[in-house]
Design a protein around this motif. Structure first.
Motif, PDB file in Angstrom:
ATOM      1  N   ASP A  30      -7.814  10.577 -68.329  1.00 19.45           N
ATOM      2  CA  ASP A  30      -6.788  10.830 -69.007  1.00 19.45           C
ATOM      3  C   ASP A  30      -5.105  10.553 -68.600  1.00 19.45           C
ATOM      4  O   ASP A  30      -4.464  10.476 -69.403  1.00 19.45           O
ATOM      5  CB  ASP A  30      -6.442  12.536 -69.544  1.00 19.45           C
ATOM      6  N   HIS A  31      -5.217  10.227 -67.624  1.00 22.91           N
ATOM      7  CA  HIS A  31      -3.809   9.903 -67.013  1.00 22.91           C
ATOM      8  C   HIS A  31      -3.895   8.210 -66.398  1.00 22.91           C
ATOM      9  O   HIS A  31      -3.150   7.670 -65.649  1.00 22.91           O
ATOM     10  CB  HIS A  31      -3.908  10.545 -65.319  1.00 22.91           C
ATOM     11  N   VAL A  32      -5.031   7.777 -67.195  1.00 22.67           N
ATOM     12  CA  VAL A  32      -4.812   6.092 -66.983  1.00 22.67           C
ATOM     13  C   VAL A  32      -4.470   5.508 -68.092  1.00 22.67           C
ATOM     14  O   VAL A  32      -4.066   5.094 -69.307  1.00 22.67           O
ATOM     15  CB  VAL A  32      -5.935   5.360 -67.204  1.00 22.67           C
ATOM     16  N   ASP A  33      -3.396   4.531 -67.911  1.00 24.47           N
ATOM     17  CA  ASP A  33      -2.321   3.788 -68.684  1.00 24.47           C
ATOM     18  C   ASP A  33      -2.438   2.633 -67.883  1.00 24.47           C
ATOM     19  O   ASP A  33      -1.753   1.964 -67.202  1.00 24.47           O
ATOM     20  CB  ASP A  33      -0.657   4.027 -68.753  1.00 24.47           C
ATOM     21  N   ALA A  34      -3.541   1.884 -68.720  1.00 24.42           N
ATOM     22  CA  ALA A  34      -3.710   0.348 -68.108  1.00 24.42           C
ATOM     23  C   ALA A  34      -4.828   0.006 -69.053  1.00 24.42           C
ATOM     24  O   ALA A  34      -5.050   0.701 -70.076  1.00 24.42           O
ATOM     25  CB  ALA A  34      -4.940   0.221 -66.916  1.00 24.42           C
ATOM     26  N   ASP A  35      -4.982  -1.412 -69.013  1.00 25.70           N
ATOM     27  CA  ASP A  35      -5.467  -2.350 -69.722  1.00 25.70           C
ATOM     28  C   ASP A  35      -7.484  -1.925 -69.449  1.00 25.70           C
ATOM     29  O   ASP A  35      -7.944  -2.338 -70.725  1.00 25.70           O
ATOM     30  CB  ASP A  35      -5.494  -3.912 -69.996  1.00 25.70           C
ATOM     31  N   ALA A  36      -8.070  -1.097 -68.437  1.00 29.59           N
ATOM     32  CA  ALA A  36      -8.901  -0.829 -68.063  1.00 29.59           C
ATOM     33  C   ALA A  36      -9.352   0.547 -67.644  1.00 29.59           C
ATOM     34  O   ALA A  36      -8.291   0.035 -66.546  1.00 29.59           O
ATOM     35  CB  ALA A  36      -9.934  -2.171 -68.530  1.00 29.59           C
TER      36      ALA A  36
END
Length: 322
Positions: free
Chosen positions: A82-88
């Motif tokens: 839920d806390h990932v803000d990345a391309d992968a």
């Protein structure tokens, strides 16, 4: 430049975290990506969180989430993703049974166009024959019973693209079987095979009781086969009981019936009673799942956050629904 986040759930992993981070850092240094690491402390009782904080202080790419209690690995994984803000994002355990060096191959497959790249175990070193047998039996049972094709011999170690993460964030069911959810979202998926190593240090948190509960969770989450099996077993038992009763009736009509048959009567009663209790147990499992879902409780609570220095803050995809 594309960005990759490595999500690492951890529960009482103080004995191995430093060694894990050292190996992971070498892998990330070699990747042509902007990378960061998000450790999720799932309510550990040892000094796991203190070690995560020290790792974050020494490495600008490292950050952490501390859950308010032990919610379980599936919830910890959800919190991290839920806390990932990345391309992968790559999901990997901290015990070093899954080699961080394989991440380069996962990234290579992702960059060639796949949304989900999962690591499949070609062999499982350091595990007993019973553990290997039960694991193989579980994955093959899931393959037969599940409505979704869950890959064989595949754990949580995998890479997810941005759109796979966005799809996964919409699945907010309370009793979560992540391996099934990863497969359920679809998109282009492929595998990379590897040899699973023994645990480097510490003790496994998965005893046979927890593994049994996990298997039940997986089967009931993605298959109605147990309910159908209970139905057909009950029907077969009814037919057998009817035929046996007809036999007893005909025998009494044509040959009389002296007072015999106590053993056979007890066998029939116990057999039918066992079948009924089994069916009620299966129904109870599904009823309990519906009850838990109806309460709509949050999946987790976060007690403390430490964002990587390389990022000013975490981005939460599903804040209103946690």
């Amino acid at each position: 430049m594309q960005r990759l986040t490595v999500v690492v759930p951890a529960y009482n992993e103080s004995a191995v975290l430093a060694a894990f981070h050292a190996r992971l850092s070498k892998v990330l240094d070699a990747l042509p990506l902007s990378c960061d690491v998000l450790y999720v402390d799932d309510g550990s009782r040892d000094d796991t969180w203190a070690i995560i904080q020290s790792l974050a202080g020494a490495d600008a790419r490292a950050g952490g989430l501390k859950l308010s209690r032990n919610f379980g690995k599936e919830a910890a994984l959800t919190a991290g993703l839920d806390h990932v803000d990345a391309d992968a994002a790559v999901v990997i355990d901290a015990d070093l049974q899954d080699p961080p060096e394989l991440i380069a191959q996962l990234v290579e497959q992702w960059q060639s166009g796949y949304d989900v790249v999962y690591a499949t175990r070609s062999a499982r070193a350091g595990e007993t024959g019973l553990k290997r047998f039960t694991a193989a039996a579980f994955y093959r049972a899931m393959e037969v019973m599940s409505d979704v094709a869950v890959p064989r011999d595949t754990g949580d170690f995998r890479l997810l693209s941005r759109r796979a993460l966005a799809a996964l964030s919409q699945l907010r069911e309370r009793q979560r079987f992540m391996k099934g959810l990863f497969a359920w979202i679809g998109y282009r998926q492929t595998s990379v095979k590897y040899l699973r190593d023994p645990r480097l240090a510490g003790k496994t948190k998965w005893n046979y009781w927890r593994l049994t509960q996990f298997a039940i969770e997986g089967i009931t989450s993605f298959s109605s086969a147990p309910l159908k099996l209970a139905t057909w077993t009950g029907l077969a038992a009814s037919v057998v009981a009817f035929l046996f009763g007809l036999k007893v009736l005909l025998k009494a009509l044509f040959h009389g019936d002296p007072v015999h048959g106590y053993p056979s009567l007890m066998v029939v009663i116990l057999f039918l009673g066992g079948i009924q209790l089994l069916a009620l147990g299966v129904i109870g499992e599904y009823l309990g799942r519906n009850y838990n879902e109806s309460k709509q409780r949050p999946l987790y609570f976060i007690e403390e956050e430490q964002a990587p220095v390389s990022r000013t803050s975490f981005h939460t995809q599903a804040t209103p629904r946690r």
